[in-house]
Structures are given as structure tokens and as C-alpha cells.
Design a protein around this motif. Structure first.
Motif, PDB file in Angstrom:
ATOM      1  N   ARG A   2      36.087  58.336  62.928  1.00 55.49           N
ATOM      2  CA  ARG A   2      35.672  57.189  63.732  1.00 55.49           C
ATOM      3  C   ARG A   2      36.184  57.296  65.154  1.00 55.49           C
ATOM      4  O   ARG A   2      35.537  56.845  66.092  1.00 55.49           O
ATOM      5  CB  ARG A   2      36.144  55.866  63.106  1.00 55.49           C
ATOM      6  N   ASP A   5      33.787  59.364  67.192  1.00 55.13           N
ATOM      7  CA  ASP A   5      32.539  58.618  67.381  1.00 55.13           C
ATOM      8  C   ASP A   5      32.692  57.575  68.488  1.00 55.13           C
ATOM      9  O   ASP A   5      31.825  57.443  69.356  1.00 55.13           O
ATOM     10  CB  ASP A   5      32.117  57.919  66.083  1.00 55.13           C
ATOM     11  N   ARG A   9      30.836  57.269  72.200  1.00 59.16           N
ATOM     12  CA  ARG A   9      30.117  56.059  72.636  1.00 59.16           C
ATOM     13  C   ARG A   9      30.642  55.561  73.982  1.00 59.16           C
ATOM     14  O   ARG A   9      29.856  55.218  74.875  1.00 59.16           O
ATOM     15  CB  ARG A   9      30.246  54.961  71.581  1.00 59.16           C
ATOM     16  N   GLU A  40      31.416  65.552  69.022  1.00 56.41           N
ATOM     17  CA  GLU A  40      31.337  64.629  67.886  1.00 56.41           C
ATOM     18  C   GLU A  40      30.820  65.362  66.653  1.00 56.41           C
ATOM     19  O   GLU A  40      31.339  65.203  65.548  1.00 56.41           O
ATOM     20  CB  GLU A  40      30.429  63.447  68.224  1.00 56.41           C
ATOM     21  N   ASP A  44      32.547  66.027  62.994  1.00 57.80           N
ATOM     22  CA  ASP A  44      31.907  65.711  61.709  1.00 57.80           C
ATOM     23  C   ASP A  44      31.939  66.917  60.778  1.00 57.80           C
ATOM     24  O   ASP A  44      32.225  66.794  59.582  1.00 57.80           O
ATOM     25  CB  ASP A  44      30.459  65.253  61.918  1.00 57.80           C
TER      26      ASP A  44
END
Length: 67
Positions: A2, A5, A9, A40, A44
Motif C-alpha cells: 500500500r 501505491d 498516487r 509500483e 507488486d
């Protein structure tokens, strides 16, 4: 992942703000957005590898148990 992420953003939102303020910088700022998107994705993928290693070593499925 998170944190990664959220970082993407925030960076994207900031880059868009900067594009509005300085249209001559749009091209390099698009490169920055692309860079964060790729970072990102790498995060992942690293998470997926770690989850697979945990499964192979312990037999625990942690993929769907993020907390």
C-alpha cells in the motif's frame, strides 16, 4: 504494498499539478509518472515473489490475508 501505491498516487497528482503550472514541462513529467507506475509494478511483483516463497517454505497462503 500500500505504501508504494500511495506514493505513486501522490506523485502523479503532484506531477499533474506541475503540468498545469508549467506546460513546457509536460514531457519530463509524463516520464516521472511512467517511472512511478513502473516502480509500483515492481513492488507488486516483489510482493508476489515473497508470497510464493512463504508458501513454498511454510505452506501458508498469505496472498489473501493482508492486514
Amino acid at each position: 504494498m500500500r505504501g508504494v501505491d500511495e506514493l505513486r498516487r501522490r506523485a502523479q497528482a503532484r506531477a499533474i499539478e506541475m503540468m498545469h503550472a508549467a506546460p513546457e514541462k509536460i514531457e519530463p513529467l509524463l516520464a516521472v509518472i511512467s517511472l512511478y507506475r513502473h516502480l509500483e509494478r515492481i513492488g507488486d511483483m516483489a510482493t508476489n515473489v515473497c508470497e510464493d516463497v512463504i508458501y513454498m517454505l511454510r505452506g501458508d497462503i498469505v496472498r489473501h490475508s493482508h492486514s
